[in-house]
Each structure stands twice: as structure tokens, then as C-alpha cells.
Design a protein around this motif. Structure first.
Motif, PDB file in Angstrom:
ATOM      1  N   UNK A   1      54.186  34.249  35.603  1.00  0.00           N
ATOM      2  CA  UNK A   1      54.318  32.978  34.883  1.00  0.00           C
ATOM      3  C   UNK A   1      53.813  33.069  33.449  1.00  0.00           C
ATOM      4  N   UNK A   2      53.430  34.268  33.012  1.00  0.00           N
ATOM      5  CA  UNK A   2      53.023  34.442  31.621  1.00  0.00           C
ATOM      6  C   UNK A   2      51.536  34.320  31.366  1.00  0.00           C
ATOM      7  N   UNK A   3      50.736  34.295  32.432  1.00  0.00           N
ATOM      8  CA  UNK A   3      49.288  34.226  32.280  1.00  0.00           C
ATOM      9  C   UNK A   3      48.747  35.648  32.111  1.00  0.00           C
ATOM     10  N   UNK A   4      47.813  35.813  31.181  1.00  0.00           N
ATOM     11  CA  UNK A   4      47.240  37.125  30.931  1.00  0.00           C
ATOM     12  C   UNK A   4      45.745  37.026  30.717  1.00  0.00           C
ATOM     13  N   UNK A   5      45.159  38.113  30.270  1.00  0.00           N
ATOM     14  CA  UNK A   5      43.731  38.138  29.977  1.00  0.00           C
ATOM     15  C   UNK A   5      43.481  39.021  28.774  1.00  0.00           C
ATOM     16  N   UNK A   6      42.472  38.673  27.998  1.00  0.00           N
ATOM     17  CA  UNK A   6      42.078  39.485  26.848  1.00  0.00           C
ATOM     18  C   UNK A   6      40.968  40.456  27.191  1.00  0.00           C
ATOM     19  N   UNK A   7      40.456  40.373  28.411  1.00  0.00           N
ATOM     20  CA  UNK A   7      39.353  41.242  28.816  1.00  0.00           C
ATOM     21  C   UNK A   7      39.900  42.625  29.161  1.00  0.00           C
ATOM     22  N   UNK A   8      39.383  43.670  28.529  1.00  0.00           N
ATOM     23  CA  UNK A   8      39.927  45.007  28.756  1.00  0.00           C
ATOM     24  C   UNK A   8      39.787  45.459  30.209  1.00  0.00           C
ATOM     25  N   UNK A   9      40.821  46.142  30.686  1.00  0.00           N
ATOM     26  CA  UNK A   9      40.790  46.706  32.029  1.00  0.00           C
ATOM     27  C   UNK A   9      39.643  47.713  32.126  1.00  0.00           C
ATOM     28  N   UNK A  10      38.979  47.711  33.252  1.00  0.00           N
ATOM     29  CA  UNK A  10      37.864  48.619  33.453  1.00  0.00           C
ATOM     30  C   UNK A  10      36.508  48.007  33.179  1.00  0.00           C
ATOM     31  N   UNK A  11      36.483  46.799  32.590  1.00  0.00           N
ATOM     32  CA  UNK A  11      35.207  46.110  32.363  1.00  0.00           C
ATOM     33  C   UNK A  11      34.558  45.786  33.703  1.00  0.00           C
ATOM     34  N   UNK A  12      33.287  46.111  33.848  1.00  0.00           N
ATOM     35  CA  UNK A  12      32.567  45.868  35.093  1.00  0.00           C
ATOM     36  C   UNK A  12      31.354  44.978  34.851  1.00  0.00           C
ATOM     37  N   UNK A  13      31.005  44.224  35.888  1.00  0.00           N
ATOM     38  CA  UNK A  13      29.824  43.365  35.838  1.00  0.00           C
ATOM     39  C   UNK A  13      28.600  44.167  36.257  1.00  0.00           C
ATOM     40  N   UNK A  14      27.613  44.233  35.373  1.00  0.00           N
ATOM     41  CA  UNK A  14      26.380  44.946  35.667  1.00  0.00           C
ATOM     42  C   UNK A  14      25.263  44.009  36.120  1.00  0.00           C
ATOM     43  N   UNK A  15      25.342  42.754  35.702  1.00  0.00           N
ATOM     44  CA  UNK A  15      24.296  41.817  36.100  1.00  0.00           C
ATOM     45  C   UNK A  15      24.588  40.423  35.607  1.00  0.00           C
ATOM     46  N   UNK A  16      24.019  39.436  36.287  1.00  0.00           N
ATOM     47  CA  UNK A  16      24.143  38.038  35.889  1.00  0.00           C
ATOM     48  C   UNK A  16      22.876  37.312  36.302  1.00  0.00           C
TER      49      UNK A  16
END
Length: 290
Positions: free
Chosen positions: A99-114
Motif C-alpha cells: 500500500x506504499x507504506x515504508x520506513x526511513x530506519x535503516x535495515x539492520x538497526x537493532x535495539x540495545x536498550x530502553x
């Protein structure tokens, strides 16, 4: 629209596009009731031995140069902020991509902590988050991150770390992050028309609940329901609580009739004041049930 109704809808809009707050330790994250923008837990059928409590939350992606909000439903967890972040990093679903939805977050980005303290979420990501892209991509990924985390009732702002190090200047464009990021910082990334209901791929029966926020001429939001062949079944309008230079909430139900269950589209748009053509068009692919 009555004054009372406009006040109710306005309150919903503030929850959606304002600096909503929240934390993964809040204990009562909410399923999003169309225009509330706050996640709340929902339970399975009462008395069912296999019932599983679930939580529904927002995940903010992009469409073109603007933000686009979606939802995910997962088993209930006190760490809903972390769950929302994982969904953000996983990217749009296949239906959303189509449907044309995307993301600007680069592939491979991982969450290390929150972690969340004093109304501020501190998110630690791998350095992949800062790689590639120009200024629009950089601002967009920060907006996605901020809107996804500030949906929760105790998060007022977001601090960013990369590989454990605080980020005060982001990207080669030198975006200064010396204060926690808030939704206000990225409100220009909201589209003229934001649709929060229905969802992409949703199976809908008549009447369809159509809701969201908009900044359009004279606050008039136009809505059409299209059948599998793109033919218009019905059209109507809804009034936002504010318009022409300010953002307001809109909410209406649209009745339709089809002979058989089929793919369809809910089209939400603005009619150009200049020439009457549709503009700022948002198409939501759905399944129309007979």
C-alpha cells in the motif's frame, strides 16, 4: 456537529497528535480506540481457558515524505515499549508495503536498550540507525522513533543513544538533539490527512468507522468507498474539529452495500479549493464484507 461532539473529538485528537506520554512500566498500555492514540490491554473471551490477554499499540512508519500510523496486537506484556520498538525496527508488513507504506530506519538497526525515567524514554540503538540517507530520511527516522515511543502515557520525550553513547548531534546534517525529542518537534511530518481507522488489510462491514486527524481547507474531509474495480460505491464528508492552518480530529461512519465480499478501498482526501480535484489522497486497502 454539536459543540459537545466537537469537544469529544477534539480531546481524542489531542491524545493522538499531541505530546502523548507513556512507559513500558506503566502497567496499563492501551489498545488504540481509533483516534485515542493510547494503547490499552484487551482480554480474550471471558471464561475461555485458552484466552490470551493482548495489547494493541501504534507503530509509526512513513508514506512519501510524511508519517503513517499503523497498529500491532501482541500478547500483553509490561514491556510494551520494547515490544513497540521491536515492531518499529521490523518495518512494515507485506500488506503495508504493497500500500506504499515504508520506513526511513535503516535495515539492520537493532535495539540495545530502553529505559524510562522522569517522563523521558532513553532508547539505545546500534549505530546502523544513523547510517545513510539525507536530511529528510534523518528527520523522518527520528520522527518515527519519537511518535512510536510517546504514545505511552508516561513518556513525554525521547533521548537517543547509539551503541551506548548519548547522541547530541545526529547524522552528517548535524541535527541537534540536546533536549529530549517530543512530538511537537516533528509535527511538520504529519500528513495533511492522517487516517487511523480503518487499517490497511482490515476486513470491514457496513458501517465503516473512518477516523483520524487533518489540516485541510475549511476542515472538510472527503471520504469515498471503492469496490474491487475502483468504482465508487458511496461518498460522504466529515468535519474536522479544526482546519485551514490547524489540525483537528475527524470521525464518522460510512454505510455501504456490496453483493459479495471483495477487496475494496477507503479513500480519504481533500477537495482542492482551486479546481475541485482530489488532493492529499490517502487510500486504505480493505476487504469489504457483504
Amino acid at each position: 456537529m454539536s459543540a459537545k461532539h466537537r469537544l469529544v473529538v477534539l480531546a481524542a485528537a489531542v491524545a493522538l497528535v499531541g505530546t502523548s506520554c507513556g512507559s513500558e512500566g506503566s502497567g496499563s498500555p492501551s489498545a488504540i480506540p481509533s483516534v485515542s492514540g493510547r494503547p490499552m490491554p484487551s482480554a480474550g473471551p471471558t471464561g475461555s481457558p485458552t484466552a490470551i490477554d493482548t495489547v494493541t499499540f501504534e507503530v509509526w512508519f512513513g508514506s512519501g515524505e510524511y508519517l503513517f500510523v499503523t497498529r500491532r496486537t501482541e500478547p500483553s506484556t509490561p514491556a510494551v515499549g520494547r515490544t513497540a520498538m521491536q515492531a518499529l525496527l521490523a518495518g512494515p508488513s507485506d500488506d503495508e508495503l504493497a500500500a506504499g507504506v515504508g520506513t526511513s530506519i535503516p535495515e539492520g538497526t537493532e535495539l540495545l536498550g530502553l529505559s524510562i525515567a522522569g517522563g523521558v524514554a532513553t532508547v539505545d540503538l546500534t549505530s546502523d540507525f544513523g547510517s545513510g540517507g539525507g536530511s529528510l530520511s534523518m528527520f523522518s527516522r527520528l520522527a518515527q522513533l519519537t511518535y512510536t515511543l510517546t504514545q505511552f502515557p508516561t513518556v513525554r520525550g525521547v533521548n537517543l543513544r547509539l551503541d551506548g553513547e548519548p547522541v547530541e548531534v545526529f547524522g552528517t546534517e548535524g541535527i541537534v538533539l540536546d533536549q529530549p525529542m517530543t512530538r511537537r518537534d516533528y509535527r511538520d511530518h504529519l500528513p495533511p490527512i492522517l487516517v487511523v481507522s480503518p487499517l490497511i488489510g482490515q476486513e470491514v462491514a457496513s458501517p465503516i468507522r473512518v477516523a483520524g486527524t487533518a489540516d485541510v481547507f475549511e476542515a472538510v474531509v472527503s471520504i469515498s468507498v471503492l469496490d474491487a474495480h475502483g468504482n465508487e460505491i458511496v461518498s460522504t464528508t466529515a468535519m474536522a474539529t479544526c482546519g485551514t492552518g490547524c489540525r483537528g480530529a475527524y470521525l464518522t461512519t460510512v454505510r455501504f452495500t456490496v453483493d459479495e465480499t471483495q477487496p475494496g478501498t477507503v479513500r480519504v482526501f481533500e477537495v482542492s479549493a482551486k479546481d475541485g480535484t482530489p488532493t492529499n489522497v490517502v487510500d486504505i486497502p480493505v476487504t469489504l464484507t457483504a
